[in-house]
Design a protein around this motif. Structure first.
Motif, PDB file in Angstrom:
ATOM      1  N   HIS A 136       0.810  -1.217   0.000  1.00  0.00           N
ATOM      2  CA  HIS A 136       0.000   0.000   0.000  1.00  0.00           C
ATOM      3  C   HIS A 136       0.843   1.266   0.000  1.00  0.00           C
ATOM      4  O   HIS A 136       0.471   2.275  -0.607  1.00  0.00           O
ATOM      5  CB  HIS A 136      -0.945   0.014   1.199  1.00  0.00           C
ATOM      6  N   TYR A 137       2.002   1.245   0.656  1.00  0.00           N
ATOM      7  CA  TYR A 137       2.815   2.457   0.731  1.00  0.00           C
ATOM      8  C   TYR A 137       3.399   2.844  -0.627  1.00  0.00           C
ATOM      9  O   TYR A 137       3.676   4.011  -0.871  1.00  0.00           O
ATOM     10  CB  TYR A 137       3.922   2.319   1.784  1.00  0.00           C
ATOM     11  N   LEU A 138       3.568   1.874  -1.526  1.00  0.00           N
ATOM     12  CA  LEU A 138       4.049   2.190  -2.871  1.00  0.00           C
ATOM     13  C   LEU A 138       2.979   2.932  -3.672  1.00  0.00           C
ATOM     14  O   LEU A 138       3.287   3.852  -4.431  1.00  0.00           O
ATOM     15  CB  LEU A 138       4.489   0.918  -3.595  1.00  0.00           C
ATOM     16  N   ALA A 139       1.726   2.545  -3.484  1.00  0.00           N
ATOM     17  CA  ALA A 139       0.624   3.256  -4.139  1.00  0.00           C
ATOM     18  C   ALA A 139       0.510   4.667  -3.575  1.00  0.00           C
ATOM     19  O   ALA A 139       0.311   5.634  -4.320  1.00  0.00           O
ATOM     20  CB  ALA A 139      -0.682   2.494  -3.957  1.00  0.00           C
ATOM     21  N   TYR A 140       0.651   4.802  -2.283  1.00  0.00           N
ATOM     22  CA  TYR A 140       0.602   6.125  -1.657  1.00  0.00           C
ATOM     23  C   TYR A 140       1.711   7.014  -2.203  1.00  0.00           C
ATOM     24  O   TYR A 140       1.482   8.163  -2.564  1.00  0.00           O
ATOM     25  CB  TYR A 140       0.715   5.976  -0.137  1.00  0.00           C
ATOM     26  N   ARG A 141       2.913   6.472  -2.290  1.00  0.00           N
ATOM     27  CA  ARG A 141       4.041   7.228  -2.815  1.00  0.00           C
ATOM     28  C   ARG A 141       3.808   7.610  -4.280  1.00  0.00           C
ATOM     29  O   ARG A 141       4.067   8.739  -4.696  1.00  0.00           O
ATOM     30  CB  ARG A 141       5.330   6.409  -2.681  1.00  0.00           C
ATOM     31  N   GLY A 142       3.305   6.672  -5.089  1.00  0.00           N
ATOM     32  CA  GLY A 142       3.041   6.951  -6.495  1.00  0.00           C
ATOM     33  C   GLY A 142       1.960   7.996  -6.710  1.00  0.00           C
ATOM     34  O   GLY A 142       1.949   8.687  -7.729  1.00  0.00           O
ATOM     35  N   SER A 143       1.071   8.146  -5.742  1.00  0.00           N
ATOM     36  CA  SER A 143      -0.024   9.107  -5.887  1.00  0.00           C
ATOM     37  C   SER A 143       0.464  10.548  -5.851  1.00  0.00           C
ATOM     38  O   SER A 143      -0.273  11.464  -6.223  1.00  0.00           O
ATOM     39  CB  SER A 143      -1.067   8.886  -4.800  1.00  0.00           C
ATOM     40  N   PHE A 144       1.695  10.783  -5.424  1.00  0.00           N
ATOM     41  CA  PHE A 144       2.231  12.140  -5.390  1.00  0.00           C
ATOM     42  C   PHE A 144       2.735  12.603  -6.753  1.00  0.00           C
ATOM     43  O   PHE A 144       3.061  13.783  -6.920  1.00  0.00           O
ATOM     44  CB  PHE A 144       3.359  12.245  -4.348  1.00  0.00           C
ATOM     45  N   TYR A 145       2.809  11.716  -7.729  1.00  0.00           N
ATOM     46  CA  TYR A 145       3.211  12.131  -9.073  1.00  0.00           C
ATOM     47  C   TYR A 145       2.134  13.075  -9.614  1.00  0.00           C
ATOM     48  O   TYR A 145       0.937  12.800  -9.493  1.00  0.00           O
ATOM     49  CB  TYR A 145       3.367  10.916  -9.990  1.00  0.00           C
TER      50      TYR A 145
END
Length: 91
Positions: free
Chosen positions: A53-62
């Motif tokens: 889940h943290y990878l999706a959260y991080r990717g959402s900042f793009y």
């Protein structure tokens, strides 16, 4: 062209390799390049499902990306290069 012998390899001379590469490139460029064109869609929709889940959260900042689920990020663009940039930075 190389031939493997144990932990060693016998190769052609670099000048011969360079000559062969130039000949092959010339042959390809002499061909009708229009047959290699790919029609791209008008718009692109990319959805990435991550394991964590943290990878999706991080990717959402793009810029332009949005997190659509606990492990999912989506991105839309009309520009293929923008999609490639998104994939490069998010994956």
């Amino acid at each position: 062209m190389s031939e493997g012998i144990g932990n060693a390899a016998i190769s052609i001379h670099p000048n011969v390799a360079q000559k062969n590469i130039k000949e092959q490139v010339s042959a390809v460029l002499a061909d009708d390049l229009s047959k290699y064109r790919v029609a791209l869609p008008e718009t692109f929709h990319v959805e990435i499902a991550f394991r964590e889940h943290y990878l999706a959260y991080r990717g959402s900042f793009y810029p332009g990306a949005k997190q659509t689920g606990a492990k999912t990020v989506e991105y839309e663009s009309n520009d293929y290069m923008d999609v490639l940039r998104f994939l490069f930075f998010v994956l």
